[in-house]
Design a protein around this motif. Structure first.
Motif, PDB file in Angstrom:
ATOM      1  N   ASN A 100      40.520  49.922  57.613  1.00  0.00           N
ATOM      2  CA  ASN A 100      40.665  50.631  58.875  1.00  0.00           C
ATOM      3  C   ASN A 100      40.457  49.728  60.084  1.00  0.00           C
ATOM      4  N   ILE A 101      39.766  48.606  59.901  1.00  0.00           N
ATOM      5  CA  ILE A 101      39.502  47.722  61.034  1.00  0.00           C
ATOM      6  C   ILE A 101      40.184  46.368  60.872  1.00  0.00           C
ATOM      7  N   TYR A 102      40.994  46.236  59.827  1.00  0.00           N
ATOM      8  CA  TYR A 102      41.701  44.982  59.572  1.00  0.00           C
ATOM      9  C   TYR A 102      42.753  44.759  60.660  1.00  0.00           C
ATOM     10  N   ARG A 103      42.718  43.582  61.293  1.00  0.00           N
ATOM     11  CA  ARG A 103      43.592  43.300  62.424  1.00  0.00           C
ATOM     12  C   ARG A 103      44.860  42.541  62.036  1.00  0.00           C
ATOM     13  N   GLY A 104      45.060  42.267  60.772  1.00  0.00           N
ATOM     14  CA  GLY A 104      46.267  41.575  60.353  1.00  0.00           C
ATOM     15  C   GLY A 104      45.965  40.213  59.761  1.00  0.00           C
ATOM     16  N   PHE A 107      44.002  37.317  61.197  1.00  0.00           N
ATOM     17  CA  PHE A 107      42.559  37.490  61.385  1.00  0.00           C
ATOM     18  C   PHE A 107      41.838  37.803  60.071  1.00  0.00           C
ATOM     19  N   GLU A 108      42.489  37.561  58.950  1.00  0.00           N
ATOM     20  CA  GLU A 108      41.894  38.031  57.687  1.00  0.00           C
ATOM     21  C   GLU A 108      40.586  37.314  57.347  1.00  0.00           C
ATOM     22  N   GLU A 110      38.101  36.790  59.163  1.00  0.00           N
ATOM     23  CA  GLU A 110      36.947  37.446  59.755  1.00  0.00           C
ATOM     24  C   GLU A 110      36.424  38.586  58.883  1.00  0.00           C
ATOM     25  N   GLU A 182      44.543  39.968  52.740  1.00  0.00           N
ATOM     26  CA  GLU A 182      45.965  40.308  52.710  1.00  0.00           C
ATOM     27  C   GLU A 182      46.490  40.358  51.282  1.00  0.00           C
TER      28      GLU A 182
END
Length: 706
Positions: A100-104, A107-108, A110, A182
């Motif tokens: 739900n907070i994964y930015r793509g 940014f994996e 982080e 990812e």
């Protein structure tokens, strides 16, 4: 639980139903059992590679409610030796909620820090980058392995098509993506798009398989790998020669080992231009088939595909331009011949770094090769310690297996250079490297201590190993050597020591010992002339045989060992240390000691002579002068104790107290005291000290040298 009746040819079926039955209901215990079985067969995965998991219900300590928890191999470690302390335990719902907070994908990385917010067992291992690969799949038990047979298909140009046809659509396919959040999402997507599959092949990487129970996952894993191996067997060497056929023949075994021993110190010197490296040599049949082949020049530069292989073997190997039977006696000529190869390799690596680096990439690392191939002879690997060098060799053999299989069924493909760089210089990998313990003082050093199966020699070898060195244990007595070596490896690990029979009066025996050092570790850095004998008799009773024995072992032995050792040290051109264990008797004139005392004086002066001669090679030569080391010392055998007691007019039993009382410090001298003195010379603080004497005698005023 039912057991399989299938007979496996290419993998080992090790499941013991009675052992598993004792763990019934304990999914974590069954996970560890399954993992250890899988890790015991190197055809299934390489050392430290792969990971396994299980999901089970457990009581939440905060709420008391039953929650689903995933136990998965944590960061680092090896499934073959996995214990519960090596597992990470995470709340499954929390881990999955990170989507739900994964930015793509940009940014994996982080997300790794956020895994810590999902930890169930606070005493568990830190979660690895592979955690989401297991967490997003719904299965109770999952195996992620790197079997050569599967990677050969995964690294083939037509790997996806072959996988589809071979398994009839029951094994999914996910294209190459470096491990991380990812890839975990892509595995879940593959499963959603192919419901009912029994596993997923990761392009260029490895295999995911699973089951509802530990046993079902284990058998499923074996069956998939067995089918991959069968398929390769059906094709390897059938329609075309393996690796394009043989280009040259190997030397006979003993000649290969002789060539390798002669060359290893030279290679070690080149590879240690930035930091001291330890070597490993293998002439495994699989290696010889590859390095003697027509396809070597085409395949070797491609590098490896599986990231686990690549991280340990570097971007590609260095292939030597030497004939198998090359005359290696002229060291200068050989160095001039291979120096351009190392220069070209370092330049290639620097270009690779500069072309692929990002703004935030870590600084370039050592540009020297890890893997060096000598056609007709074998493979050398060099790394910071023996275990890492040995494992690098094992991984490159895995890579050879992969290339052989992929070439037989299609065409081998390696990781693109940018993808390889992004793995090698991954900031998460860099952080892992930065967390590693600081190297010990003697890390990367190789020591040969004569007479190291007992007494003072054993104490010196032990001290050096404790400080990070690898050691060539040796003795003239084969039985004593075997016992000492076994005990040494049990204490420090199988990679900490090599063993060699060594008679210091026999030049041939000495050469064999240094040959063993070169084959086992790549050369030598520290030579301690410790082997000795003592005879105490009045002049009238002293025989010519006594005299010859003392001078042969003490003086001639020190001379021969130093001579052979310096030859190796000069090949490496890294400097080094020679320490001679002499005696306070070299400077003190006592009764009944003409033979022993004069031989010790000759040893002491030979130290000074060699220090004067070898300074230009940055080889330091120093003396440690012990006195009366009684505990665990072989020197007191053969009548020496009786002779000294007679000379002093006391009993043998009174000797220890007598020796202690005559010292200024009133202290008994122990083997460990001599070992500490040796370490003082080689530990880094006295690198500019040579030709010196360090007395370790408790303080004997008559032995003061100034």
């Amino acid at each position: 639980m039912s057991t399989t009746t299938k007979q496996f040819k290419h993998v080992s079926y090790l499941w013991d139903e009675s052992k598993a039955a004792a763990m019934e209901g304990d999914e974590v215990a069954l996970l560890i059992y399954r993992s250890n079985l899988l890790g015991a067969d190197l055809r299934l995965t390489n050392y430290g590679g792969g990971n396994t998991s299980c999901k089970a219900m457990a009581k939440d300590p905060l709420t008391g409610n039953e929650v689903e928890v995933m136990w998965v191999k944590g960061s680092g470690g090896d499934i073959g030796t996995l214990t519960k302390s090596g597992l990470a335990a995470l709340y499954v719902d929390r881990l999955r909620s990170l989507k739900n907070i994964y930015r793509g994908v940009e940014f994996e990385d982080e997300m790794v820090e956020l895994f810590n917010h999902c930890i169930y067992d606070l005493a568990s291992k830190a979660p690895s980058i592979d955690t989401p690969l297991h967490g997003f799949l719904p299965f109770k038990h999952i195996d992620h392995l790197h079997p050569d047979a599967a990677i050969a298909i995964a690294a083939a140009k037509d790997g996806k098509k072959i996988t589809q046809e071979l398994f009839g659509g029951t094994i999914g396919w996910v294209e190459w993506k470096k491990p991380g959040f990812e890839l975990g999402l892509q595995l879940k997507q593959c499963l959603d798009e192919n419901p009912g599959i029994r596993g997923i092949m990761l392009g260029s990487h490895g295999l995911f398989t699973w089951g509802d129970t530990a046993y079902e996952s284990y058998v499923n894993t074996l069956e998939v790998i067995e089918r991959c191996a069968e398929y390769l067997e059906e094709h390897i060497g059938k329609s075309k020669p393996v690796f394009g056929g043989e280009k040259l023949q190997s030397l006979p075994k003993e000649e290969r080992l002789s060539q390798a021993a002669l060359l290893a110190p030279v290679l070690r010197g080149f590879c240690s231009s930035k930091q001291s490296m330890i070597g490993h040599f293998t002439d495994d049949d699989r290696v010889l088939q590859f390095i003697n082949s027509n396809d070597l020049d085409r395949l070797a530069p491609l590098g490896t595909s599986c990231p686990d292989h690549f991280l340990r073997t570097k971007i590609s190997p260095l292939v030597l331009n030497l004939a198998p039977q090359e005359d290696l006696s002229d060291v200068t000529a050989i160095k001039e011949k291979i120096a351009p190869l190392f220069e070209a390799y370092r330049k290639m690596y620097e270009e690779y770094y500069n072309t692929c680096k990002h703004a935030n990439s870590p600084a370039i690392r050592d540009a020297n090769p890890v893997v060096i191939l000598y056609p007709g002879v074998g493979m050398f690997t060099f790394s910071k310690d023996k275990q890492t060098a040995r494992v690098a060799a094992e991984f490159y053999i895995n890579a050879i297996n992969v290339m052989r299989g992929a070439e037989a069924i299609s065409e081998y493909t390696s990781l693109p250079r940018q993808e390889a760089f992004d793995i090698e210089y991954w900031l998460l990998e860099e952080a892992k490297l930065q967390r590693m313990p600081k190297p010990k003082a003697l890390s990367g050093k190789i020591a040969l201590v004569t007479g190291s199966a007992g007494g003072i020699g054993k104490a010196i070898a032990k001290k050096f190993a404790e400080e990070g060195a690898v050691v060539v244990i040796n003795d003239i007595n084969e039985e004593r050597l075997a016992g000492a070596t076994e005990a040494f490896k049990k204490k420090f690990g199988k990679d900490a020591a090599a063993a060699a029979i060594l008679d210091v009066t026999d030049a041939g025996s000495i050469r064999k010992a240094f040959k063993e050092a070169a084959l086992a570790f790549g050369g030598v850095d520290i030579i301690v002339n410790n082997a000795g004998i003592s005879i105490s008799k009045p002049l009238a009773d002293h025989t010519e045989g006594d005299w010859d024995k003392l001078y042969d072992i003490l003086v001639k032995g020190q001379y021969l060992v130093s001579q052979a050792g310096v030859e190796v040290l000069r090949k490496q051109a890294l400097g080094g240390d020679i320490i001679n264990i002499v005696s306070k008797n070299s400077v003190v004139a006592g009764p009944n000691n003409a033979g022993y005392g004069s031989a010790k004086a000759a040893q002491a002066h030979l130290t000074r002579l060699l220090a004067a001669e070898l300074g230009g090679d940055h080889i330091r030569v120093n003396t440690v002068n012990p006195d009366a080391v009684i505990a665990d010392s072989n020197i007191w055998a053969g009548g020496w104790a009786e002779g000294r007691a007679k000379a002093y007019g006391i009993t043998v039993e009174e000797l220890p107290a007598y020796y202690a009382k005559r010292t200024l410090l009133n202290e008994a001298i122990l083997p460990d005291d001599i070992a500490n003195a040796c370490f003082a010379f080689v530990g880094g603080l006295l690198n500019k000290s040579t030709g010196n004497i360090l007395n370790v005698d408790g303080g004997v005023a008559m032995a003061f040298t100034r």
